[in-house]
Design an enzyme around this catalytic site. Structure first.
Site, PDB file in Angstrom:
ATOM      1  N   SER A 116      15.022   0.625  -3.489  1.00 57.03           N
ATOM      2  CA  SER A 116      14.868  -0.499  -2.579  1.00 57.03           C
ATOM      3  C   SER A 116      15.967  -0.521  -1.510  1.00 57.03           C
ATOM      4  O   SER A 116      16.198   0.453  -0.814  1.00 57.03           O
ATOM      5  CB  SER A 116      14.835  -1.800  -3.384  1.00 57.03           C
ATOM      6  OG  SER A 116      14.451  -2.891  -2.579  1.00 57.03           O
ATOM      7  N   ASP A 213       3.066  -1.107  -1.982  1.00 58.67           N
ATOM      8  CA  ASP A 213       4.328  -1.680  -1.498  1.00 58.67           C
ATOM      9  C   ASP A 213       4.106  -2.398  -0.172  1.00 58.67           C
ATOM     10  O   ASP A 213       3.790  -1.779   0.839  1.00 58.67           O
ATOM     11  CB  ASP A 213       5.355  -0.560  -1.323  1.00 58.67           C
ATOM     12  CG  ASP A 213       6.773  -1.075  -1.109  1.00 58.67           C
ATOM     13  OD1 ASP A 213       6.927  -2.255  -0.741  1.00 58.67           O
ATOM     14  OD2 ASP A 213       7.716  -0.293  -1.309  1.00 58.67           O
ATOM     15  N   HIS A 243       6.224  -3.007  -4.627  1.00 60.52           N
ATOM     16  CA  HIS A 243       7.665  -2.810  -4.426  1.00 60.52           C
ATOM     17  C   HIS A 243       8.440  -3.131  -5.701  1.00 60.52           C
ATOM     18  O   HIS A 243       9.535  -2.599  -5.911  1.00 60.52           O
ATOM     19  CB  HIS A 243       8.155  -3.694  -3.275  1.00 60.52           C
ATOM     20  CG  HIS A 243       9.532  -3.343  -2.805  1.00 60.52           C
ATOM     21  ND1 HIS A 243       9.804  -2.258  -1.991  1.00 60.52           N
ATOM     22  CD2 HIS A 243      10.740  -3.922  -3.057  1.00 60.52           C
ATOM     23  CE1 HIS A 243      11.098  -2.187  -1.752  1.00 60.52           C
ATOM     24  NE2 HIS A 243      11.691  -3.180  -2.396  1.00 60.52           N
TER      25      HIS A 243
END
Length: 305
Positions: A116, A213, A243
């Site tokens: 991330s 995502d 995500h």
């Protein structure tokens, strides 16, 4: 032979002066018969602590890796500082400090796994120091775009003094003025800045993207990789994932398996995924998770005294 020994990680503290420190957890290889070339550092995403990656550390250790995790300064977790003072540059400083600490202990062969928001930091670090390899998962490449999607508004278009100070990101106060000022001052914000940083990257690099995502654009990841002057890159898709790689056990296990397969290969400078890995059983993962939670709570209680 598989070694299913489970225990808490080894706890370390890097003292920085001014009563500040970075907490580091070390997981030793569980299978001593396998010799890996590199120690792996795991950089957790925004609002994630190092204990959130207990499972991944266990998978990697079960396959012969020496694994290091840490909590960034000015972040959630056990290191010094509050998250409303976090910035990308603070995150970068924290990661570089951990790597320098490892080198001071004679550990020079280091691979990096980042997820991330920490992936954007990892791209900077990989371009500036000698790493053996880089693996990212749902890695942010266009910080401004990701923030806009996460916060439902492009706050970076506003004058700095007009940005609300109490923006909620992943359930935490972002400390927006500190964060945004650093983004612009140090060129963290755009896809172009990430491309410029990584265009000369020449180490094995694997990027895992998720087909569900909503925060990271797959085409932008492909553009980033396409602009690298390297033949040591590859992109893999985590099918069925968003995500949030921990949204359910199926997605989480796929993440652990895929990253471990990638780590084994890039440890030998190959960018394909190995077929077979040694998986810890569910009981082992449960025990290590409970042990880490107890260790975290014990350290946290000492810190508030």
């Amino acid at each position: 032979m598989k070694n299913t020994q489970t225990s808490a990680p080894i706890d370390h503290m890097i003292s920085l002066g001014d009563n500040r420190h970075i907490r580091v957890w070390e997981t030793l290889p569980k299978n001593q018969e396998i010799k890996r070339n590199n120690t792996i550092v795991i950089a957790a995403g925004f609002a994630r602590r190092m204990d959130h990656f207990a499972g991944l550390a266990e998978y990697l250790a079960n396959n012969g890796f020496h694994v290091i995790r840490y909590d960034s300064l000015n972040h959630v977790g056990l290191s010094s500082g509050e998250i409303n003072q976090f910035s990308m540059s603070v995150g970068k400083h924290s990661l570089l400090t951990v790597i320098e600490w490892l080198k001071g202990r004679g550990i020079d062969q280091i691979g990096l796994i980042a997820s991330s928001l920490s992936a954007r930091i990892a791209y900077d670090v990989a371009a500036e120091i000698n790493l053996s390899f880089l693996i990212t998962a749902v890695g942010v490449v266009n910080l401004r775009s990701t923030l806009e999607k996460a916060l439902k508004y492009d706050y970076l278009q506003m004058e700095i003094n007009d940005i609300p100070e109490d923006l909620d990101f992943e359930g935490y106060n972002l400390g927006s003025k500190v964060f945004v000022t650093d983004c612009f001052d140090n060129n963290w914000d755009s896809l172009d800045s990430t491309i410029n940083k990584t265009k000369d990257l020449d180490i094995p690099f694997i990027a895992f993207i998720s087909n569900g995502d909503d925060w990271v654009c797959q085409q932008e990841v492909k553009k980033l990789v396409g602009n690298m002057n390297s033949d040591k890159t590859k992109i893999y898709s985590l099918i069925g994932s968003s995500h949030d790689l921990g949204e359910n056990l199926i997605v989480l296990r796929n993440f652990y398996q895929s990253v471990t397969r990638a780590a084994i290969r890039v440890d030998s400078e190959v960018i394909d995924l190995v077929d077979d890995i040694s998986e810890p059983n569910f009981e082992d993962l449960t025990i290590i998770t409970v042990n880490e939670r107890r260790l975290k709570n014990k350290i946290a209680k000492r810190n508030v005294r």
